[in-house]
Design a protein around this motif. Sequence first.
Motif, PDB file in Angstrom:
ATOM      1  N   GLY A  84     -15.857 114.105  22.562  1.00  0.00           N
ATOM      2  CA  GLY A  84     -14.419 113.862  22.630  1.00  0.00           C
ATOM      3  C   GLY A  84     -14.058 112.401  22.454  1.00  0.00           C
ATOM      4  N   LEU A  85     -14.702 111.759  21.491  1.00  0.00           N
ATOM      5  CA  LEU A  85     -14.494 110.316  21.314  1.00  0.00           C
ATOM      6  C   LEU A  85     -13.056 109.995  20.923  1.00  0.00           C
ATOM      7  CD1 LEU A  85     -17.892 109.485  19.675  1.00  0.00           C
ATOM      8  CD2 LEU A  85     -16.963 108.338  21.691  1.00  0.00           C
ATOM      9  N   LYS A  86     -12.599 108.872  21.433  1.00  0.00           N
ATOM     10  CA  LYS A  86     -11.238 108.386  21.188  1.00  0.00           C
ATOM     11  C   LYS A  86     -11.309 107.020  20.516  1.00  0.00           C
ATOM     12  CE  LYS A  86      -9.716 110.565  25.504  1.00  0.00           C
ATOM     13  NZ  LYS A  86      -9.074 110.334  26.829  1.00  0.00           N
ATOM     14  N   PRO A  87     -10.268 106.625  19.798  1.00  0.00           N
ATOM     15  CA  PRO A  87     -10.276 105.287  19.186  1.00  0.00           C
ATOM     16  C   PRO A  87     -10.519 104.180  20.204  1.00  0.00           C
ATOM     17  CG  PRO A  87      -8.527 106.600  18.229  1.00  0.00           C
ATOM     18  CD  PRO A  87      -9.110 107.423  19.351  1.00  0.00           C
ATOM     19  N   GLU A  88     -10.051 104.360  21.416  1.00  0.00           N
ATOM     20  CA  GLU A  88     -10.256 103.334  22.448  1.00  0.00           C
ATOM     21  C   GLU A  88     -11.697 103.239  22.940  1.00  0.00           C
ATOM     22  OE1 GLU A  88      -7.951 105.775  22.438  1.00  0.00           O
ATOM     23  OE2 GLU A  88      -7.599 106.560  24.471  1.00  0.00           O
ATOM     24  N   ASP A  89     -12.550 104.148  22.487  1.00  0.00           N
ATOM     25  CA  ASP A  89     -13.983 104.044  22.797  1.00  0.00           C
ATOM     26  C   ASP A  89     -14.702 103.108  21.827  1.00  0.00           C
ATOM     27  OD1 ASP A  89     -13.916 107.561  23.490  1.00  0.00           O
ATOM     28  OD2 ASP A  89     -13.977 105.934  24.963  1.00  0.00           O
ATOM     29  N   THR A  90     -13.998 102.650  20.812  1.00  0.00           N
ATOM     30  CA  THR A  90     -14.592 101.733  19.839  1.00  0.00           C
ATOM     31  C   THR A  90     -15.040 100.450  20.517  1.00  0.00           C
ATOM     32  OG1 THR A  90     -13.307 102.608  17.992  1.00  0.00           O
ATOM     33  CG2 THR A  90     -14.143 100.360  17.778  1.00  0.00           C
ATOM     34  N   ALA A  91     -16.309 100.114  20.341  1.00  0.00           N
ATOM     35  CA  ALA A  91     -16.886  98.935  20.991  1.00  0.00           C
ATOM     36  C   ALA A  91     -18.343  98.799  20.562  1.00  0.00           C
ATOM     37  CB  ALA A  91     -16.809  99.065  22.512  1.00  0.00           C
ATOM     38  N   VAL A  92     -18.922  97.669  20.942  1.00  0.00           N
ATOM     39  CA  VAL A  92     -20.375  97.529  20.871  1.00  0.00           C
ATOM     40  C   VAL A  92     -20.931  98.020  22.204  1.00  0.00           C
ATOM     41  CG1 VAL A  92     -22.329  95.976  20.588  1.00  0.00           C
ATOM     42  CG2 VAL A  92     -20.217  95.580  19.292  1.00  0.00           C
ATOM     43  N   TYR A  93     -21.866  98.932  22.133  1.00  0.00           N
ATOM     44  CA  TYR A  93     -22.473  99.519  23.328  1.00  0.00           C
ATOM     45  C   TYR A  93     -23.838  98.877  23.570  1.00  0.00           C
ATOM     46  CZ  TYR A  93     -18.821 103.017  23.652  1.00  0.00           C
ATOM     47  OH  TYR A  93     -17.600 103.646  23.816  1.00  0.00           O
ATOM     48  N   TYR A  94     -24.045  98.472  24.828  1.00  0.00           N
ATOM     49  CA  TYR A  94     -25.274  97.773  25.209  1.00  0.00           C
ATOM     50  C   TYR A  94     -26.002  98.556  26.298  1.00  0.00           C
ATOM     51  CZ  TYR A  94     -23.163  93.674  22.974  1.00  0.00           C
ATOM     52  OH  TYR A  94     -22.594  92.796  22.084  1.00  0.00           O
ATOM     53  N   CYS A  95     -27.302  98.583  26.188  1.00  0.00           N
ATOM     54  CA  CYS A  95     -28.149  99.148  27.223  1.00  0.00           C
ATOM     55  C   CYS A  95     -28.557  98.030  28.182  1.00  0.00           C
ATOM     56  CB  CYS A  95     -29.382  99.784  26.590  1.00  0.00           C
ATOM     57  SG  CYS A  95     -30.480 100.632  27.737  1.00  0.00           S
ATOM     58  N   ASN A  96     -28.656  98.354  29.457  1.00  0.00           N
ATOM     59  CA  ASN A  96     -28.980  97.374  30.486  1.00  0.00           C
ATOM     60  C   ASN A  96     -30.022  97.950  31.430  1.00  0.00           C
ATOM     61  OD1 ASN A  96     -28.157  96.607  33.567  1.00  0.00           O
ATOM     62  ND2 ASN A  96     -27.968  94.826  32.217  1.00  0.00           N
ATOM     63  N   ALA A  97     -30.936  97.094  31.866  1.00  0.00           N
ATOM     64  CA  ALA A  97     -31.957  97.520  32.821  1.00  0.00           C
ATOM     65  C   ALA A  97     -32.076  96.474  33.931  1.00  0.00           C
ATOM     66  CB  ALA A  97     -33.299  97.688  32.131  1.00  0.00           C
ATOM     67  N   ARG A  98     -32.180  96.968  35.166  1.00  0.00           N
ATOM     68  CA  ARG A  98     -32.297  96.062  36.321  1.00  0.00           C
ATOM     69  C   ARG A  98     -33.473  96.491  37.181  1.00  0.00           C
ATOM     70  NH1 ARG A  98     -25.946  95.086  38.104  1.00  0.00           N
ATOM     71  NH2 ARG A  98     -25.189  94.722  35.986  1.00  0.00           N
ATOM     72  N   TRP A 106     -31.073  93.177  28.540  1.00  0.00           N
ATOM     73  CA  TRP A 106     -30.047  93.756  27.681  1.00  0.00           C
ATOM     74  C   TRP A 106     -30.638  94.091  26.312  1.00  0.00           C
ATOM     75  CZ3 TRP A 106     -25.195  94.899  29.402  1.00  0.00           C
ATOM     76  CH2 TRP A 106     -24.769  94.281  30.578  1.00  0.00           C
ATOM     77  N   GLY A 107     -30.150  95.158  25.729  1.00  0.00           N
ATOM     78  CA  GLY A 107     -30.481  95.455  24.357  1.00  0.00           C
ATOM     79  C   GLY A 107     -29.605  94.651  23.418  1.00  0.00           C
ATOM     80  N   GLN A 108     -29.833  94.845  22.125  1.00  0.00           N
ATOM     81  CA  GLN A 108     -29.118  94.062  21.119  1.00  0.00           C
ATOM     82  C   GLN A 108     -27.727  94.606  20.838  1.00  0.00           C
ATOM     83  OE1 GLN A 108     -31.278  96.408  20.432  1.00  0.00           O
ATOM     84  NE2 GLN A 108     -30.483  97.561  18.699  1.00  0.00           N
ATOM     85  N   GLY A 109     -27.455  95.828  21.272  1.00  0.00           N
ATOM     86  CA  GLY A 109     -26.142  96.429  21.073  1.00  0.00           C
ATOM     87  C   GLY A 109     -26.095  97.306  19.837  1.00  0.00           C
ATOM     88  N   THR A 110     -25.254  98.325  19.896  1.00  0.00           N
ATOM     89  CA  THR A 110     -25.040  99.208  18.763  1.00  0.00           C
ATOM     90  C   THR A 110     -23.537  99.484  18.641  1.00  0.00           C
ATOM     91  OG1 THR A 110     -25.718 101.308  17.719  1.00  0.00           O
ATOM     92  CG2 THR A 110     -25.421 101.344  20.104  1.00  0.00           C
ATOM     93  N   GLN A 111     -23.036  99.386  17.428  1.00  0.00           N
ATOM     94  CA  GLN A 111     -21.590  99.523  17.192  1.00  0.00           C
ATOM     95  C   GLN A 111     -21.185 100.993  17.151  1.00  0.00           C
ATOM     96  OE1 GLN A 111     -19.076  97.023  16.656  1.00  0.00           O
ATOM     97  NE2 GLN A 111     -17.719  98.802  16.842  1.00  0.00           N
ATOM     98  N   VAL A 112     -20.144 101.301  17.882  1.00  0.00           N
ATOM     99  CA  VAL A 112     -19.510 102.621  17.822  1.00  0.00           C
ATOM    100  C   VAL A 112     -18.067 102.424  17.379  1.00  0.00           C
ATOM    101  CG1 VAL A 112     -18.707 104.605  19.154  1.00  0.00           C
ATOM    102  CG2 VAL A 112     -20.984 103.647  19.578  1.00  0.00           C
TER     103      VAL A 112
END
Length: 116
Positions: A84-98, A106-112
């Motif tokens: 159910g993706l929306k235009p407002e979900d547009t962003a670079v998505y990053y993975c994080n580990a602690r 942090w990962g390098q990011g992937t564009q959505v």
Amino acid sequence: QVQLVESGGGLVQAGGSLRLSCAASRSIFSINLMGWYRQAPGKQRELVADIISGGSTTYADSVKGRFTISRDSAKNTVYLQMNGLKPEDTAVYYCNARMLLLPESWGQGTQVTVSS
């Protein structure tokens, strides 16, 4: 520290789905918390969803009921299923580990990109 490699981003129409993957360089059970963040142009990075080593999950209010975070320990991979993706979900998505006593990773990011 742990190396993280994201994949699965892309361009999709509103209402569509994508699945992001985050492959870790070590066992994800050794990582206390893994999460997905996103950053849209001109906005601060924000938490989308996370999962602790015990399996409990947290979601941002804006994605509840649409996104699901999960993991595959055999592949040392965490996923973010986005429906159910929306235009407002547009962003670079990053993975994080602690992990305790170590700097977060942090990962390098992937564009959505979600088109209307």
